[in-house]
Design a protein around this motif. Structure first.
Motif, PDB file in Angstrom:
ATOM      1  N   THR A  53      37.119  12.700  43.918  1.00 43.22           N
ATOM      2  CA  THR A  53      36.035  12.255  43.028  1.00 43.22           C
ATOM      3  C   THR A  53      36.569  11.643  41.735  1.00 43.22           C
ATOM      4  OG1 THR A  53      35.888  14.502  42.121  1.00 43.22           O
ATOM      5  CG2 THR A  53      34.405  13.947  43.931  1.00 43.22           C
ATOM      6  N   ALA A  54      37.854  11.858  41.432  1.00 44.10           N
ATOM      7  CA  ALA A  54      38.444  11.301  40.212  1.00 44.10           C
ATOM      8  C   ALA A  54      38.822   9.834  40.371  1.00 44.10           C
ATOM      9  CB  ALA A  54      39.680  12.107  39.815  1.00 44.10           C
ATOM     10  N   LEU A  86      32.579   2.213  44.875  1.00 43.31           N
ATOM     11  CA  LEU A  86      32.559   2.285  46.333  1.00 43.31           C
ATOM     12  C   LEU A  86      33.784   3.021  46.863  1.00 43.31           C
ATOM     13  CD1 LEU A  86      31.308  -1.324  47.192  1.00 43.31           C
ATOM     14  CD2 LEU A  86      30.035   0.817  47.420  1.00 43.31           C
ATOM     15  N   ASN A  87      34.899   2.809  46.178  1.00 42.34           N
ATOM     16  CA  ASN A  87      36.126   3.498  46.560  1.00 42.34           C
ATOM     17  C   ASN A  87      35.950   5.007  46.440  1.00 42.34           C
ATOM     18  OD1 ASN A  87      38.758   3.585  47.441  1.00 42.34           O
ATOM     19  ND2 ASN A  87      39.648   3.308  45.428  1.00 42.34           N
ATOM     20  N   ALA A  88      35.308   5.432  45.347  1.00 46.08           N
ATOM     21  CA  ALA A  88      35.076   6.862  45.139  1.00 46.08           C
ATOM     22  C   ALA A  88      34.149   7.436  46.203  1.00 46.08           C
ATOM     23  CB  ALA A  88      34.488   7.092  43.746  1.00 46.08           C
ATOM     24  N   VAL A  89      33.169   6.639  46.657  1.00 47.01           N
ATOM     25  CA  VAL A  89      32.286   7.095  47.736  1.00 47.01           C
ATOM     26  C   VAL A  89      33.091   7.362  49.002  1.00 47.01           C
ATOM     27  CG1 VAL A  89      30.403   6.416  49.265  1.00 47.01           C
ATOM     28  CG2 VAL A  89      30.239   5.958  46.815  1.00 47.01           C
ATOM     29  N   GLY A  90      33.980   6.416  49.341  1.00 49.56           N
ATOM     30  CA  GLY A  90      34.827   6.603  50.516  1.00 49.56           C
ATOM     31  C   GLY A  90      35.726   7.809  50.383  1.00 49.56           C
ATOM     32  N   ASN A  91      36.344   7.979  49.203  1.00 51.59           N
ATOM     33  CA  ASN A  91      37.218   9.127  48.990  1.00 51.59           C
ATOM     34  C   ASN A  91      36.437  10.433  48.970  1.00 51.59           C
ATOM     35  OD1 ASN A  91      39.601   7.625  48.860  1.00 51.59           O
ATOM     36  ND2 ASN A  91      39.347   7.223  46.676  1.00 51.59           N
ATOM     37  N   GLY A  92      35.188  10.370  48.501  1.00 55.96           N
ATOM     38  CA  GLY A  92      34.347  11.550  48.556  1.00 55.96           C
ATOM     39  C   GLY A  92      34.069  11.978  49.990  1.00 55.96           C
ATOM     40  N   ALA A  95      37.049  13.812  51.175  1.00 55.70           N
ATOM     41  CA  ALA A  95      37.046  15.181  50.666  1.00 55.70           C
ATOM     42  C   ALA A  95      36.087  16.056  51.483  1.00 55.70           C
ATOM     43  CB  ALA A  95      36.647  15.199  49.188  1.00 55.70           C
ATOM     44  N   ALA A  96      34.924  15.501  51.832  1.00 55.44           N
ATOM     45  CA  ALA A  96      33.969  16.246  52.658  1.00 55.44           C
ATOM     46  C   ALA A  96      34.552  16.536  54.032  1.00 55.44           C
ATOM     47  CB  ALA A  96      32.666  15.451  52.793  1.00 55.44           C
ATOM     48  N   GLU A 297      44.803  13.782  37.449  1.00 55.36           N
ATOM     49  CA  GLU A 297      44.842  15.156  36.959  1.00 55.36           C
ATOM     50  C   GLU A 297      43.950  15.324  35.729  1.00 55.36           C
ATOM     51  OE1 GLU A 297      47.280  18.277  38.142  1.00 55.36           O
ATOM     52  OE2 GLU A 297      45.745  17.208  39.264  1.00 55.36           O
ATOM     53  N   TYR A 298      43.987  14.343  34.841  1.00 55.32           N
ATOM     54  CA  TYR A 298      43.131  14.407  33.646  1.00 55.32           C
ATOM     55  C   TYR A 298      41.655  14.449  34.050  1.00 55.32           C
ATOM     56  CZ  TYR A 298      40.300  12.509  29.853  1.00 55.32           C
ATOM     57  OH  TYR A 298      39.300  12.294  28.942  1.00 55.32           O
TER      58      TYR A 298
END
Length: 695
Positions: A53-54, A86-92, A95-96, A297-298
């Protein structure tokens, strides 16, 4: 110095630059000394869960003059923002998938056993009570005894030998004894995995498989990292404090508490979704591999102690960093000499983007060699040549220097908080862990806030006034290729992007959706289903003992089939996890052959090519495995439950065993549930198994 951690660090550092005593130079990253109970408690150590999500955006920096320029180049901002969203959606979705592979909302194998185990015990107890009821026990025992004696006598009469009679009697008493033991134990402990119950059989088998099979898969994943071709590399020698080593430590820590399948899904994400984000945010090559984890990390919320502990573990035990140093406090990268100052419009506070850019630049510039010494990285040495008005002393940094002077001492001060050229310290906080308090002014004469601000200023690459675009080539300190690579990274770090980032986000969203379906929903459900069937098989083993009492040959096959079938279903998810790990190797080799990953494991090529490979290489691997199993080995579709049984090495007996166990359980259960007698239940179970295993 009057500060305990100062003395600890100084005592463990040698004169050569900070190497802890007894540490082998260049030792691999290791999580063995990391307190994972603390580090992984607030934030999951599995990188895909920790960072997915980061990745919602890249990094950027806009100083006053450059804001006007960026307003005219709004397509960069559009491509950057929408692409990363959109990248974060894919990475989310990745994670799921990892969460579901580890159980997640599907409950997973542990929850399935916790539900099905007591149910199997209850059914076994019900059958036991019905058959050993005082009203029916005599008739129940008379049937198998009479069958055994008659069959034995007939065998003797037919001159087959007295051994046949003896064997039947031994099987009779052994089978009835085991049946009584399992039934009585299940009745006494219907909800517990007590030794001898069906629940216990499945739980024990799962523990063994998880320890052995899961351990093998995790060891294989760890061995893949050691090849140096993946994003995570425990032996990266380019920088002991690199993000490749940092990621490897997180992977090792997560393996202690995660199952093999989620570990494999995480590595798949690192080789696809994470590589894509690295490429889109920091460009290609070793520079991106070195620094990508810091901003993640931040955003994930890691604290200074966790980051310093993980970095130290990544350096193989080199005691070269300290949690109070500025390198682990991104929001303390302010150039204010007094943090209590009242800011105005003419004297504004540093923006978050400015402080984060200085922090990432620090990690771009500084590195730790294998011997524990601090150096500046080639291509980034120009930061010492930027002319600035010093906040304290005679120049930015920790010592007086001309433009282009040495940076090693400043890097050491930034990462350890200790001035190697004097008696001063550069701690942004005083105290350890939760008791740490910020240094706000110059009241401590050996640890001044103005000197800390001056050190911070060294890593400030102002987009409006620094002229870094020219200095990176004149004072970068590397060859043309290294200076150019540094230029490209800083350009992207400052937010330079295009509509290409939009296509990156779209394709990564597709990749995330595919892998969520395959690894999350399908394989996650497989873990739950396999444990349910394994508990049914354990109940089938209990019932097969009745057939063993009546017919030793058929009963032996029935017991064997039920036992093998139970082990097969328990082992199924681990087999899938191992094949998933092989898929990581297949994908990584495919990317290397396509020129998307270099020999050192760094990302190369364009974002579009990388994403297309990330989507289609895993699919190609699945097709290749299916073709091999169906056409070459002829064991069936490995992604079907019967085919998976064959792939696990249990053969057609698994199909027969499953049918036998289900038929016997249903037949006997219906008779008991509808008030049938003990003889009817015994006969129904026996006939169901007899249909599967010929006498």
């Amino acid at each position: 110095m009057g500060f305990m951690s100062d003395m600890i660090v100084l005592a463990t550092q040698d004169a050569g630059g900070g190497q802890g005593a007894g540490v082998t130079p260049g030792a691999p990253a290791s999580a063995d000394t990391l307190n994972t109970d603390v580090v992984c408690r607030a934030l999951d150590c599995l990188p895909v869960d920790r960072w997915a999500t980061a990745t919602i955006s890249g990094t950027s920096r806009e100083d006053f003059a450059s804001k006007i320029v960026n307003m005219l180049n709004f397509t960069d901002a559009i491509g950057n923002s929408l692409g990363h969203m959109l990248n974060a959606v894919g990475n989310g979705m990745w994670a799921a998938a990892a969460n579901l592979a580890d159980g997640g909302v599907l409950a997973g194998s542990d929850k399935a056993i916790a539900l099905a185990g007591p149910a199997a015990n209850t059914m076994a107890a019900g059958i036991y009570k019905a058959l050993f009821d005082p009203a029916t026990i005599g008739f129940f025992l008379a049937i198998p005894v009479l069958v055994a004696i008659v069959a034995g006598v007939v065998a003797v009469y037919m001159r087959q030998g007295a051994g046949v009679l003896a064997r039947r009697l031994v099987c009779l008493f052994l089978a009835l004894g085991l049946f009584y033991m399992m039934g009585a134990t299940s009745a006494a402990h219907p909800t517990d995995a007590y030794p001898g119950t069906p629940y216990w059989l499945v739980s024990t088998a799962k523990s063994v498989v998880d320890e052995a099979g899961g351990g093998v898969t995790k060891a294989f994943n760890g061995a893949l990292e050691k090849t140096g071709g993946l994003v995570a590399d425990p032996s990266d020698q380019s920088n002991m404090a690199s993000c490749r080593r940092y990621t490897s430590v997180l992977n090792q820590a997560a393996r202690k508490n995660r199952n093999a399948m989620s570990d494999g899904v995480n590595l798949m994400w690192e080789e696809t979704g994470l590589r894509v984000w690295m490429r889109g945010s920091y460009g290609a090559g070793a520079n991106a591999s070195n620094v990508f984890c810091r901003i993640l990390e931040y955003r994930a919320g890691a604290d200074a102690k966790a980051m310093s502990d993980i970095t130290t573990a990544g350096m193989g035990g080199l005691n070269a960093v300290q949690q109070n140093a500025i390198a682990f406090w991104p929001t303390m990268m302010s150039t204010a000499k007094d943090l209590r100052v009242q800011y105005t419009l003419k004297l504004p506070a540093d923006s978050t983007t400015q402080m984060l850019d200085r922090w990432v630049m620090l990690w771009n510039v500084c590195k730790v060699d294998a011997d524990g010494s601090f150096k500046a990285r080639a291509g980034f040495k120009f930061v010492g040549a930027i002319e600035r008005k010093p906040l304290a002393g005679s120049a930015a940094g920790v010592v007086s220097r001309e433009a282009g002077g040495p940076l090693a001492s400043s890097c050491e001060a930034a990462l350890t908080g200790i001035d190697p050229d004097g008696n001063d310290t550069y701690y942004v906080t005083r105290g350890d862990a939760d008791k740490a308090k910020p240094v706000t002014d110059d009241s401590d004469k050996t640890n001044k806030r103005s000197e800390i601000a001056n050190l911070t200023l060294l890593f400030d690459v102002n987009t409006a006034t620094s002229g870094w675009q020219q200095l990176v080539f004149t004072n970068g300190g590397g060859n043309m290729q290294q200076n150019t690579a540094a230029y490209r990274l800083i350009d992207q770090q400052h937010g330079k992007s295009s509509l290409g980032t939009l296509s990156e986000g779209f394709l990564n969203g597709v990749a995330g959706e595919v892998n969520l379906i395959v690894w999350g929903l399908l394989c996650g459900s497989l873990q739950t289903l396999s444990m349910l069937v394994a508990c049914l098989a354990a109940l089938g083993l209990f019932l097969a003992l009745l057939l063993l009492a009546v017919s030793p040959d058929a009963g032996r096959r029935a017991v064997g089939n039920a036992l093998v079938q139970m082990l097969a279903w328990v082992a199924g998810p681990t087999v899938v996890a191992l094949f998933g790990s092989l898929g990581i190797l297949f994908t990584n080799i495919g990317m290397a052959l396509l020129g998307l990953v270099d020999a050192d494991g760094n990302t190369q090529g364009g974002v579009a090519g990388l994403l297309v490979a990330a989507i289609f290489l895993p699919i190609l691997y699945v097709k290749a495995v299916k073709l091999l199993c169906v056409k070459v080995w002829r064991i069936g579709n490995p992604f079907s439950l019967p085919g998976l049984a064959q792939l696990a090495g249990f053969g057609n007996g698994m199909k027969r065993g499953l049918t036998m166990a289900a038929g016997a359980a249903i037949a006997a259960g219906v008779c008991v549930a509808t008030g049938g007698s003990a003889a009817m239940a015994l006969g129904s179970a026996g006939m169901a198994m007899k249909d599967i295993v010929p006498l």
